[in-house]
Design a protein around this motif. Structure first.
Motif, PDB file in Angstrom:
ATOM      1  N   ALA A   1      13.092   1.265  12.545  1.00 59.17           N
ATOM      2  CA  ALA A   1      12.291   0.786  11.420  1.00 59.17           C
ATOM      3  C   ALA A   1      11.943   1.959  10.508  1.00 59.17           C
ATOM      4  N   ARG A   2      12.051   1.706   9.208  1.00 60.21           N
ATOM      5  CA  ARG A   2      11.699   2.746   8.248  1.00 60.21           C
ATOM      6  C   ARG A   2      10.195   2.732   8.057  1.00 60.21           C
ATOM      7  N   SER A   3       9.643   3.919   7.930  1.00 62.39           N
ATOM      8  CA  SER A   3       8.198   3.976   7.717  1.00 62.39           C
ATOM      9  C   SER A   3       7.919   4.169   6.237  1.00 62.39           C
ATOM     10  N   ILE A   4       6.740   3.744   5.845  1.00 59.27           N
ATOM     11  CA  ILE A   4       6.344   3.842   4.445  1.00 59.27           C
ATOM     12  C   ILE A   4       4.943   4.437   4.416  1.00 59.27           C
ATOM     13  N   ILE A   5       4.711   5.301   3.458  1.00 64.06           N
ATOM     14  CA  ILE A   5       3.393   5.927   3.325  1.00 64.06           C
ATOM     15  C   ILE A   5       2.808   5.505   1.981  1.00 64.06           C
ATOM     16  N   PRO A   6       1.795   4.634   2.008  1.00 65.12           N
ATOM     17  CA  PRO A   6       1.180   4.209   0.751  1.00 65.12           C
ATOM     18  C   PRO A   6       0.350   5.332   0.138  1.00 65.12           C
ATOM     19  N   ASP A   7       0.007   5.180  -1.130  1.00 62.50           N
ATOM     20  CA  ASP A   7      -0.837   6.163  -1.800  1.00 62.50           C
ATOM     21  C   ASP A   7      -2.293   6.025  -1.364  1.00 62.50           C
ATOM     22  N   GLY A   8      -2.641   4.872  -0.838  1.00 61.51           N
ATOM     23  CA  GLY A   8      -3.998   4.659  -0.347  1.00 61.51           C
ATOM     24  C   GLY A   8      -4.049   3.471   0.588  1.00 61.51           C
ATOM     25  N   ILE A   9      -5.022   3.488   1.487  1.00 63.49           N
ATOM     26  CA  ILE A   9      -5.270   2.376   2.410  1.00 63.49           C
ATOM     27  C   ILE A   9      -6.778   2.181   2.447  1.00 63.49           C
ATOM     28  N   PHE A  10      -7.231   0.939   2.239  1.00 68.61           N
ATOM     29  CA  PHE A  10      -8.663   0.667   2.333  1.00 68.61           C
ATOM     30  C   PHE A  10      -8.879  -0.780   2.728  1.00 68.61           C
ATOM     31  N   SER A  11     -10.099  -1.070   3.160  1.00 71.83           N
ATOM     32  CA  SER A  11     -10.448  -2.452   3.464  1.00 71.83           C
ATOM     33  C   SER A  11     -11.771  -2.777   2.795  1.00 71.83           C
ATOM     34  N   ILE A  12     -11.963  -4.060   2.549  1.00 66.03           N
ATOM     35  CA  ILE A  12     -13.208  -4.561   1.993  1.00 66.03           C
ATOM     36  C   ILE A  12     -13.692  -5.646   2.937  1.00 66.03           C
ATOM     37  N   ALA A  13     -14.938  -5.535   3.362  1.00 66.07           N
ATOM     38  CA  ALA A  13     -15.515  -6.519   4.278  1.00 66.07           C
ATOM     39  C   ALA A  13     -16.585  -7.331   3.558  1.00 66.07           C
ATOM     40  N   HIS A  14     -16.638  -8.625   3.870  1.00 65.28           N
ATOM     41  CA  HIS A  14     -17.686  -9.500   3.359  1.00 65.28           C
ATOM     42  C   HIS A  14     -18.451  -9.998   4.574  1.00 65.28           C
ATOM     43  N   SER A  15     -19.637  -9.427   4.788  1.00 66.34           N
ATOM     44  CA  SER A  15     -20.372  -9.701   6.022  1.00 66.34           C
ATOM     45  C   SER A  15     -20.799 -11.166   6.141  1.00 66.34           C
ATOM     46  N   ASP A  16     -21.210 -11.789   5.028  1.00 68.85           N
ATOM     47  CA  ASP A  16     -21.635 -13.193   5.089  1.00 68.85           C
ATOM     48  C   ASP A  16     -20.489 -14.100   5.537  1.00 68.85           C
ATOM     49  N   GLN A  17     -19.298 -13.858   5.006  1.00 72.41           N
ATOM     50  CA  GLN A  17     -18.138 -14.678   5.356  1.00 72.41           C
ATOM     51  C   GLN A  17     -17.425 -14.153   6.606  1.00 72.41           C
ATOM     52  N   GLN A  18     -17.855 -13.008   7.107  1.00 71.94           N
ATOM     53  CA  GLN A  18     -17.230 -12.357   8.260  1.00 71.94           C
ATOM     54  C   GLN A  18     -15.721 -12.240   8.081  1.00 71.94           C
ATOM     55  N   LYS A  19     -15.341 -11.750   6.903  1.00 74.36           N
ATOM     56  CA  LYS A  19     -13.932 -11.543   6.583  1.00 74.36           C
ATOM     57  C   LYS A  19     -13.718 -10.092   6.183  1.00 74.36           C
ATOM     58  N   SER A  20     -12.558  -9.582   6.524  1.00 77.49           N
ATOM     59  CA  SER A  20     -12.151  -8.250   6.079  1.00 77.49           C
ATOM     60  C   SER A  20     -10.755  -8.347   5.492  1.00 77.49           C
ATOM     61  N   LEU A  21     -10.547  -7.655   4.388  1.00 78.45           N
ATOM     62  CA  LEU A  21      -9.230  -7.613   3.755  1.00 78.45           C
ATOM     63  C   LEU A  21      -8.697  -6.189   3.819  1.00 78.45           C
ATOM     64  N   LEU A  22      -7.422  -6.075   4.150  1.00 79.44           N
ATOM     65  CA  LEU A  22      -6.745  -4.781   4.232  1.00 79.44           C
ATOM     66  C   LEU A  22      -5.854  -4.630   3.009  1.00 79.44           C
ATOM     67  N   PHE A  23      -5.923  -3.457   2.382  1.00 78.31           N
ATOM     68  CA  PHE A  23      -5.138  -3.186   1.181  1.00 78.31           C
ATOM     69  C   PHE A  23      -4.333  -1.905   1.352  1.00 78.31           C
TER      70      PHE A  23
END
Length: 146
Positions: A1-23
């Motif tokens: 498998a080829r690897s990829i290195i993004p320019d950035g990695i972050f997540s945003i969490a919404h505590s009320d909805q108990q959801k996290s998104l990965l970017f």
């Protein structure tokens, strides 16, 4: 498998909805070719991200970013409106790319990263979206914080 290195990695969490998104962030300066087999091409990067999703490799970020992720979004930030148009056409021509969201730096600086400036899967006709969803979008320019 080829690897990829993004320019950035972050997540945003919404505590009320108990959801996290990965970017994963890809800052596009217009220097990489659009198509081709080289991992430097945008098309190959999109295909590599699809492979990461299928293999569940993004799950390794759950412990680092303290979240549970059901998937991720790749944010392409184009350096010019013309390059944004090119990227949208390319991404729209590739199957299963709703996880790829695109905008240009002028929109980002003018409206802020959380406003409705993002195009899903390169399909501009579906309208702009916010990475925070329809109810949490807000304008926040860099000038607001200086």
């Amino acid at each position: 498998a080829r690897s990829i290195i993004p320019d950035g990695i972050f997540s945003i969490a919404h505590s009320d909805q108990q959801k996290s998104l990965l970017f994963f962030l890809e800052v596009d300066m217009g220097t990489e070719s659009l198509a081709g087999v080289s991992l430097q091409s945008i098309q190959a990067k999109v295909e590599a991200y699809k492979a990461i999703f299928r293999a569940g490799q993004y799950k390794k970020f759950e412990s680092v970013l303290s979240g549970t992720f059901l998937g991720f979004r790749v944010l392409f930030l184009a350096n010019t409106p013309n390059r944004f148009d090119q990227l949208c056409r390319l991404v729209a021509s590739i199957n299963n790319t709703d996880f790829v969201w695109l905008t240009d730096q002028d929109s980002m600086f003018r409206e802020g990263i959380f406003d409705k400036i993002w195009v899903k899967g390169g399909r501009r006709e579906n309208g702009p979206f916010s990475i925070l969803g329809p109810t949490l979008a807000f304008k926040s320019t860099l000038e607001d914080h200086s």
